[in-house]
Design a protein around this motif. Structure first.
Motif, PDB file in Angstrom:
ATOM      1  N   TRP A 143       0.839  -1.196   0.000  1.00  0.00           N
ATOM      2  CA  TRP A 143       0.000   0.000   0.000  1.00  0.00           C
ATOM      3  C   TRP A 143       0.877   1.250   0.000  1.00  0.00           C
ATOM      4  O   TRP A 143       0.665   2.172  -0.784  1.00  0.00           O
ATOM      5  CB  TRP A 143      -0.920  -0.021   1.219  1.00  0.00           C
ATOM      6  CG  TRP A 143      -1.644   1.260   1.436  1.00  0.00           C
ATOM      7  CD1 TRP A 143      -2.809   1.651   0.861  1.00  0.00           C
ATOM      8  CD2 TRP A 143      -1.229   2.342   2.283  1.00  0.00           C
ATOM      9  NE1 TRP A 143      -3.156   2.917   1.294  1.00  0.00           N
ATOM     10  CE2 TRP A 143      -2.198   3.366   2.173  1.00  0.00           C
ATOM     11  CE3 TRP A 143      -0.140   2.546   3.122  1.00  0.00           C
ATOM     12  CZ2 TRP A 143      -2.106   4.561   2.867  1.00  0.00           C
ATOM     13  CZ3 TRP A 143      -0.044   3.742   3.814  1.00  0.00           C
ATOM     14  CH2 TRP A 143      -1.026   4.733   3.676  1.00  0.00           C
ATOM     15  N   ALA A 144       1.882   1.280   0.888  1.00  0.00           N
ATOM     16  CA  ALA A 144       2.770   2.441   1.000  1.00  0.00           C
ATOM     17  C   ALA A 144       3.577   2.648  -0.282  1.00  0.00           C
ATOM     18  O   ALA A 144       3.837   3.785  -0.677  1.00  0.00           O
ATOM     19  CB  ALA A 144       3.712   2.267   2.193  1.00  0.00           C
ATOM     20  N   ASP A 145       3.941   1.558  -0.940  1.00  0.00           N
ATOM     21  CA  ASP A 145       4.736   1.641  -2.163  1.00  0.00           C
ATOM     22  C   ASP A 145       3.985   2.347  -3.288  1.00  0.00           C
ATOM     23  O   ASP A 145       4.599   2.932  -4.175  1.00  0.00           O
ATOM     24  CB  ASP A 145       5.152   0.228  -2.603  1.00  0.00           C
ATOM     25  CG  ASP A 145       6.130   0.246  -3.743  1.00  0.00           C
ATOM     26  OD1 ASP A 145       7.125   0.999  -3.669  1.00  0.00           O
ATOM     27  OD2 ASP A 145       5.911  -0.490  -4.725  1.00  0.00           O
ATOM     28  N   GLN A 146       2.663   2.317  -3.256  1.00  0.00           N
ATOM     29  CA  GLN A 146       1.847   2.922  -4.317  1.00  0.00           C
ATOM     30  C   GLN A 146       1.342   4.330  -3.989  1.00  0.00           C
ATOM     31  O   GLN A 146       0.742   4.983  -4.829  1.00  0.00           O
ATOM     32  CB  GLN A 146       0.641   2.016  -4.624  1.00  0.00           C
ATOM     33  CG  GLN A 146       1.046   0.665  -5.173  1.00  0.00           C
ATOM     34  CD  GLN A 146       1.895   0.795  -6.420  1.00  0.00           C
ATOM     35  OE1 GLN A 146       1.555   1.553  -7.327  1.00  0.00           O
ATOM     36  NE2 GLN A 146       3.011   0.086  -6.457  1.00  0.00           N
ATOM     37  N   ARG A 147       1.582   4.827  -2.781  1.00  0.00           N
ATOM     38  CA  ARG A 147       0.991   6.094  -2.344  1.00  0.00           C
ATOM     39  C   ARG A 147       1.573   7.338  -3.005  1.00  0.00           C
ATOM     40  O   ARG A 147       0.841   8.229  -3.364  1.00  0.00           O
ATOM     41  CB  ARG A 147       1.123   6.265  -0.820  1.00  0.00           C
ATOM     42  CG  ARG A 147       0.270   5.332  -0.005  1.00  0.00           C
ATOM     43  CD  ARG A 147      -1.239   5.554  -0.099  1.00  0.00           C
ATOM     44  NE  ARG A 147      -1.854   5.412  -1.386  1.00  0.00           N
ATOM     45  CZ  ARG A 147      -2.594   4.407  -1.841  1.00  0.00           C
ATOM     46  NH1 ARG A 147      -2.825   3.380  -1.109  1.00  0.00           N
ATOM     47  NH2 ARG A 147      -3.125   4.403  -3.034  1.00  0.00           N
ATOM     48  N   PHE A 148       2.868   7.430  -3.102  1.00  0.00           N
ATOM     49  CA  PHE A 148       3.505   8.672  -3.553  1.00  0.00           C
ATOM     50  C   PHE A 148       4.423   8.384  -4.725  1.00  0.00           C
ATOM     51  O   PHE A 148       5.437   7.724  -4.567  1.00  0.00           O
ATOM     52  CB  PHE A 148       4.314   9.305  -2.419  1.00  0.00           C
ATOM     53  CG  PHE A 148       3.506   9.533  -1.173  1.00  0.00           C
ATOM     54  CD1 PHE A 148       2.677  10.635  -1.063  1.00  0.00           C
ATOM     55  CD2 PHE A 148       3.563   8.643  -0.114  1.00  0.00           C
ATOM     56  CE1 PHE A 148       1.923  10.855   0.084  1.00  0.00           C
ATOM     57  CE2 PHE A 148       2.826   8.846   1.037  1.00  0.00           C
ATOM     58  CZ  PHE A 148       2.000   9.958   1.133  1.00  0.00           C
ATOM     59  N   LYS A 149       4.076   8.902  -5.899  1.00  0.00           N
ATOM     60  CA  LYS A 149       4.873   8.689  -7.111  1.00  0.00           C
ATOM     61  C   LYS A 149       5.125  10.032  -7.787  1.00  0.00           C
ATOM     62  O   LYS A 149       4.349  10.974  -7.647  1.00  0.00           O
ATOM     63  CB  LYS A 149       4.149   7.753  -8.089  1.00  0.00           C
ATOM     64  CG  LYS A 149       3.891   6.356  -7.552  1.00  0.00           C
ATOM     65  CD  LYS A 149       5.170   5.585  -7.427  1.00  0.00           C
ATOM     66  CE  LYS A 149       4.881   4.161  -6.960  1.00  0.00           C
ATOM     67  NZ  LYS A 149       6.083   3.391  -6.766  1.00  0.00           N
ATOM     68  N   GLY A 150       6.192  10.095  -8.536  1.00  0.00           N
ATOM     69  CA  GLY A 150       6.494  11.298  -9.301  1.00  0.00           C
ATOM     70  C   GLY A 150       7.963  11.642  -9.240  1.00  0.00           C
ATOM     71  O   GLY A 150       8.737  11.028  -8.502  1.00  0.00           O
ATOM     72  N   PHE A 151       8.343  12.632 -10.028  1.00  0.00           N
ATOM     73  CA  PHE A 151       9.737  13.065 -10.062  1.00  0.00           C
ATOM     74  C   PHE A 151       9.962  14.319  -9.226  1.00  0.00           C
ATOM     75  O   PHE A 151      10.972  14.975  -9.342  1.00  0.00           O
ATOM     76  CB  PHE A 151      10.184  13.289 -11.511  1.00  0.00           C
ATOM     77  CG  PHE A 151      10.289  12.008 -12.282  1.00  0.00           C
ATOM     78  CD1 PHE A 151      11.270  11.083 -11.993  1.00  0.00           C
ATOM     79  CD2 PHE A 151       9.390  11.719 -13.281  1.00  0.00           C
ATOM     80  CE1 PHE A 151      11.372   9.894 -12.682  1.00  0.00           C
ATOM     81  CE2 PHE A 151       9.472  10.539 -13.989  1.00  0.00           C
ATOM     82  CZ  PHE A 151      10.468   9.618 -13.689  1.00  0.00           C
ATOM     83  N   ASP A 152       8.998  14.648  -8.364  1.00  0.00           N
ATOM     84  CA  ASP A 152       9.119  15.797  -7.489  1.00  0.00           C
ATOM     85  C   ASP A 152       9.357  15.309  -6.063  1.00  0.00           C
ATOM     86  O   ASP A 152       9.629  14.134  -5.840  1.00  0.00           O
ATOM     87  CB  ASP A 152       7.860  16.657  -7.585  1.00  0.00           C
ATOM     88  CG  ASP A 152       6.592  15.865  -7.284  1.00  0.00           C
ATOM     89  OD1 ASP A 152       6.674  14.662  -6.987  1.00  0.00           O
ATOM     90  OD2 ASP A 152       5.497  16.460  -7.353  1.00  0.00           O
ATOM     91  N   ALA A 153       9.243  16.199  -5.092  1.00  0.00           N
ATOM     92  CA  ALA A 153       9.468  15.841  -3.689  1.00  0.00           C
ATOM     93  C   ALA A 153       8.513  14.745  -3.231  1.00  0.00           C
ATOM     94  O   ALA A 153       8.869  13.909  -2.399  1.00  0.00           O
ATOM     95  CB  ALA A 153       9.336  17.073  -2.804  1.00  0.00           C
TER      96      ALA A 153
END
Length: 180
Positions: A143-153
């Motif tokens: 679950w945590a692995d999918q929460r925050f994605k992107g090339f920003d902070a």
């Protein structure tokens, strides 16, 4: 032709991910940190290599730092690691590169900080549990692995977040084992 790798997303096959080199490692301080001072360049299981480096580094650091100082180091390393992981993932153009191992370093330092003083067997069990939760990603770690994605902070935080959840799961299992 440039040295910039192609942009990859979650849908891209993992085999297409570019492998960072020693030149990349030394090209920016963030790369040096995020790649675990070179441990993330391991051709086999860079996450395990990074965790082993973290274990050795912790054992060395605890000779000079008391537990409170180690806690401050872990906190500062988490913040610096957030920056380093963000920059390095962006420069690799991969959302969560396996060669970025600072997430393993900080998370395993946290585990060791909270289980010490533990003997070799206790540390080995902590290592095995942490590697299990980090690699297999059961339940809350996935679950945590999918929460925050992107090339920003946000993406840089996401790289750290699932490993911190893996550390929490490791500590929870150890705590339950001790009380049962």
């Amino acid at each position: 032709m440039t040295d910039t790798p192609p942009l990859l997303t979650d849908d891209a096959p993992a085999a297409a991910a570019p492998r960072p080199t020693a030149k990349f490692l030394l090209a920016h301080p963030a790369h040096f940190i995020a790649l675990g001072f070179g441990s993330g360049l391991s051709p086999l299981a860079p996450g395990t290599a990074g965790t082993l480096w973290a274990w050795l580094a912790y054992l060395v650091l605890q000779r000079w730092l008391n537990p409170a100082e180690m806690g401050w180091l872990i906190g500062a390393s988490t913040l610096v690691g957030w920056w380093a992981c963000t920059v390095t993932a962006r420069n690799l153009r991969v959302l969560d590169p396996g060669n970025i191992v600072w997430d393993e370093v900080v998370a395993f330092w946290l585990v060791l900080w909270l289980v010490m003083p533990a003997g070799l067997w206790g540390q080995l069990i902590a290592f095995g549990l942490f590697r299990f939760f980090d690699a297999v990603k059961p339940g809350p770690v996935a679950w945590a692995d999918q929460r925050f994605k992107g090339f920003d902070a946000r993406g840089g935080f996401g790289i750290l977040f699932d490993d911190l959840v893996a550390a929490f799961c490791t500590l929870l299992v150890i705590a339950l084992w001790k009380i049962l």
